[in-house]
Design a protein around this motif. Sequence first.
Motif, mmCIF file in Angstrom:
data_model
loop_
_atom_site.group_PDB
_atom_site.id
_atom_site.type_symbol
_atom_site.label_atom_id
_atom_site.label_comp_id
_atom_site.label_asym_id
_atom_site.label_seq_id
_atom_site.Cartn_x
_atom_site.Cartn_y
_atom_site.Cartn_z
ATOM 1 N N ASP A 1 13.068 -12.222 -16.096
ATOM 2 C CA ASP A 1 14.268 -11.840 -16.830
ATOM 3 C C ASP A 1 14.264 -10.358 -17.195
ATOM 4 N N GLN A 2 13.108 -9.816 -17.590
ATOM 5 C CA GLN A 2 13.078 -8.397 -17.960
ATOM 6 C C GLN A 2 13.349 -7.492 -16.756
ATOM 7 N N LEU A 3 12.860 -7.888 -15.589
ATOM 8 C CA LEU A 3 13.138 -7.110 -14.385
ATOM 9 C C LEU A 3 14.633 -7.095 -14.093
ATOM 10 N N ARG A 4 15.281 -8.247 -14.187
ATOM 11 C CA ARG A 4 16.725 -8.321 -13.910
ATOM 12 C C ARG A 4 17.517 -7.510 -14.941
ATOM 13 N N ASN A 5 17.092 -7.566 -16.207
ATOM 14 C CA ASN A 5 17.759 -6.776 -17.240
ATOM 15 C C ASN A 5 17.681 -5.281 -16.911
ATOM 16 N N ALA A 6 16.471 -4.838 -16.523
ATOM 17 C CA ALA A 6 16.261 -3.424 -16.221
ATOM 18 C C ALA A 6 17.051 -3.002 -14.989
ATOM 19 N N GLU A 7 17.142 -3.880 -13.994
ATOM 20 C CA GLU A 7 17.927 -3.564 -12.801
ATOM 21 C C GLU A 7 19.390 -3.327 -13.146
ATOM 22 N N SER A 8 19.928 -4.135 -14.051
ATOM 23 C CA SER A 8 21.313 -3.967 -14.477
ATOM 24 C C SER A 8 21.515 -2.617 -15.162
ATOM 25 N N PHE A 9 20.578 -2.238 -16.017
ATOM 26 C CA PHE A 9 20.667 -0.962 -16.746
ATOM 27 C C PHE A 9 20.563 0.215 -15.774
ATOM 28 N N GLU A 10 19.658 0.107 -14.801
ATOM 29 C CA GLU A 10 19.487 1.187 -13.828
ATOM 30 C C GLU A 10 20.711 1.312 -12.927
ATOM 31 N N ARG A 11 21.266 0.173 -12.493
ATOM 32 C CA ARG A 11 22.463 0.213 -11.644
ATOM 33 C C ARG A 11 23.622 0.918 -12.337
ATOM 34 N N ALA A 12 23.668 0.793 -13.663
ATOM 35 C CA ALA A 12 24.731 1.441 -14.431
ATOM 36 C C ALA A 12 24.521 2.944 -14.553
ATOM 37 N N GLY A 13 23.367 3.447 -14.109
ATOM 38 C CA GLY A 13 23.073 4.875 -14.234
ATOM 39 C C GLY A 13 22.548 5.257 -15.598
ATOM 40 N N ALA A 14 22.133 4.245 -16.384
ATOM 41 C CA ALA A 14 21.728 4.477 -17.772
ATOM 42 C C ALA A 14 20.234 4.691 -17.942
ATOM 43 N N GLY A 15 19.449 4.409 -16.898
ATOM 44 C CA GLY A 15 18.009 4.524 -17.043
ATOM 45 C C GLY A 15 17.289 4.410 -15.724
ATOM 46 N N TRP A 16 15.963 4.308 -15.835
ATOM 47 C CA TRP A 16 15.097 4.313 -14.666
ATOM 48 C C TRP A 16 14.101 3.159 -14.783
ATOM 49 N N LEU A 17 14.067 2.327 -13.780
ATOM 50 C CA LEU A 17 13.171 1.170 -13.740
ATOM 51 C C LEU A 17 11.838 1.590 -13.126
ATOM 52 N N LYS A 18 10.758 1.333 -13.852
ATOM 53 C CA LYS A 18 9.411 1.648 -13.370
ATOM 54 C C LYS A 18 8.528 0.406 -13.513
ATOM 55 N N PRO A 19 8.315 -0.335 -12.427
ATOM 56 C CA PRO A 19 7.430 -1.507 -12.513
ATOM 57 C C PRO A 19 6.031 -1.101 -12.960
ATOM 58 N N GLN A 20 5.443 -1.883 -13.828
ATOM 59 C CA GLN A 20 4.135 -1.554 -14.392
ATOM 60 C C GLN A 20 3.081 -1.381 -13.301
ATOM 61 N N SER A 21 3.147 -2.213 -12.265
ATOM 62 C CA SER A 21 2.137 -2.171 -11.208
ATOM 63 C C SER A 21 2.163 -0.861 -10.432
ATOM 64 N N GLY A 22 3.285 -0.153 -10.476
ATOM 65 C CA GLY A 22 3.402 1.092 -9.721
ATOM 66 C C GLY A 22 3.171 2.345 -10.537
ATOM 67 N N ILE A 23 2.880 2.197 -11.828
ATOM 68 C CA ILE A 23 2.711 3.375 -12.685
ATOM 69 C C ILE A 23 1.303 3.945 -12.540
ATOM 70 N N GLU A 24 1.251 5.229 -12.231
ATOM 71 C CA GLU A 24 -0.016 5.974 -12.109
ATOM 72 C C GLU A 24 0.145 7.237 -12.963
ATOM 73 N N THR A 25 -0.901 7.587 -13.687
ATOM 74 C CA THR A 25 -0.803 8.613 -14.729
ATOM 75 C C THR A 25 -0.179 9.914 -14.257
ATOM 76 N N THR A 26 -0.729 10.502 -13.212
ATOM 77 C CA THR A 26 -0.252 11.815 -12.763
ATOM 78 C C THR A 26 1.193 11.745 -12.275
ATOM 79 N N GLY A 27 1.500 10.719 -11.501
ATOM 80 C CA GLY A 27 2.857 10.581 -10.970
ATOM 81 C C GLY A 27 3.882 10.346 -12.062
ATOM 82 N N PHE A 28 3.528 9.510 -13.043
ATOM 83 C CA PHE A 28 4.460 9.234 -14.135
ATOM 84 C C PHE A 28 4.654 10.481 -14.991
ATOM 85 N N ALA A 29 3.581 11.226 -15.226
ATOM 86 C CA ALA A 29 3.684 12.464 -16.015
ATOM 87 C C ALA A 29 4.596 13.468 -15.316
ATOM 88 N N ALA A 30 4.476 13.554 -13.990
ATOM 89 C CA ALA A 30 5.331 14.488 -13.237
ATOM 90 C C ALA A 30 6.792 14.061 -13.309
#
Length: 369
Positions: free
Chosen positions: A299-328
């Motif tokens: 449910d949280q993934l679907r909620n975030a997808e709706s927000f991102e589709r609206a142009g209101a934010g950015w979806l970042k799955p936890q499994s893909g977060i890496e310190t240097t890349g996220f900081a950049a």
Amino acid sequence: MAAHGQGRLVMLAAGGTGGHLFPAQALAEELVGRGFRIHLMTDERVRDYGKSFPAEKVHIVPSATLSLSDPLRLPGRLWRLYSGYRLSKQLIRSNEAVAVAGFGGYPSLPPLMAAAHLGVPSLVHEQNSVLGRANKLLSTRVTKVATSFENVRLIPPEATGKVVLTGNPVRAVVKAVAAAAYPALDPAGPIQLLVFGGSQGARYFSDMMPPVVAALPAEVQKRLVITQQCREEDLPRVKEAYARAGVQADLSPFFMDMPKRMAGSHLVIARSGASTIAELGVVGRPAILVPLPHALDNDQLRNAESFERAGAGWLKPQSGIETTGFAAFLAELLSRPERLKEAAAAALRHGRPDAARALADTLQSILVR
């Protein structure tokens, strides 16, 4: 809707977490303003989230989560649900409730089943973009199914004719800062960053954010002002990490004025629970959303997808977060104030500030005159 409550009683049933209780509280505030009386039926967790709930009485109703993964405990759980159902029937009858509204979670199951069997008008409200399991069980038995998103998944075909899109109601403290002007983000001025994750997400952000902040360029670090929700046991290490980076930080396990802090932020980093999405939309703030992994029905993934589709934010799955890349990514985003301002406006368009009114109208429409 013009009809007045005239002191009639509505019972609200919700699991005792913020995600269920906050929209229930928003409806209660609206109904009280229309002259209705409110009782709340919930579980023991209400002590953490229900302190400001405008109910004359709070009834703790036995309930349990149904799961086939532990068959030995199933008989005991069924007995608790049946006990809750019997108590709910007694409470609805003795208090002469004119309607029962449920907000999900298994504590809402016994009261709504009791209302259906008694012939009392009822509705369930789904906060997420995927129908929860308790609400799915109830959807064919209640009078109406109110939703927060269009095209909610997993609604049974026989319940589709009952669906009304109302949005997810937010509390009065959120509406008090609705559509607050986006704070100016000057090139050399402070950057207000709000980080929170609820009871299930604060530990992750306490682990993830300090290394990310340490990896930010020095010119970003010196401008950063962080407000972050942390568990009590994590406060010392997170505070020390931010101090080493020379970053101002206000840390706490709970902020009583979270909506006001959201309004004062330039960017939010958060989980994507339904109440978070609703409040971001009503206040109008951009967000980087990190859905809780392995959440039931995604449910949280679907909620975030709706927000991102609206142009209101950015979806970042936890499994893909890496310190240097996220900081950049964060540094690049904070260097583009116009992009953030556009996302804030998109969040506002995504929000439904009149959801409590729409939900109260829907409830009044099913009452026996």
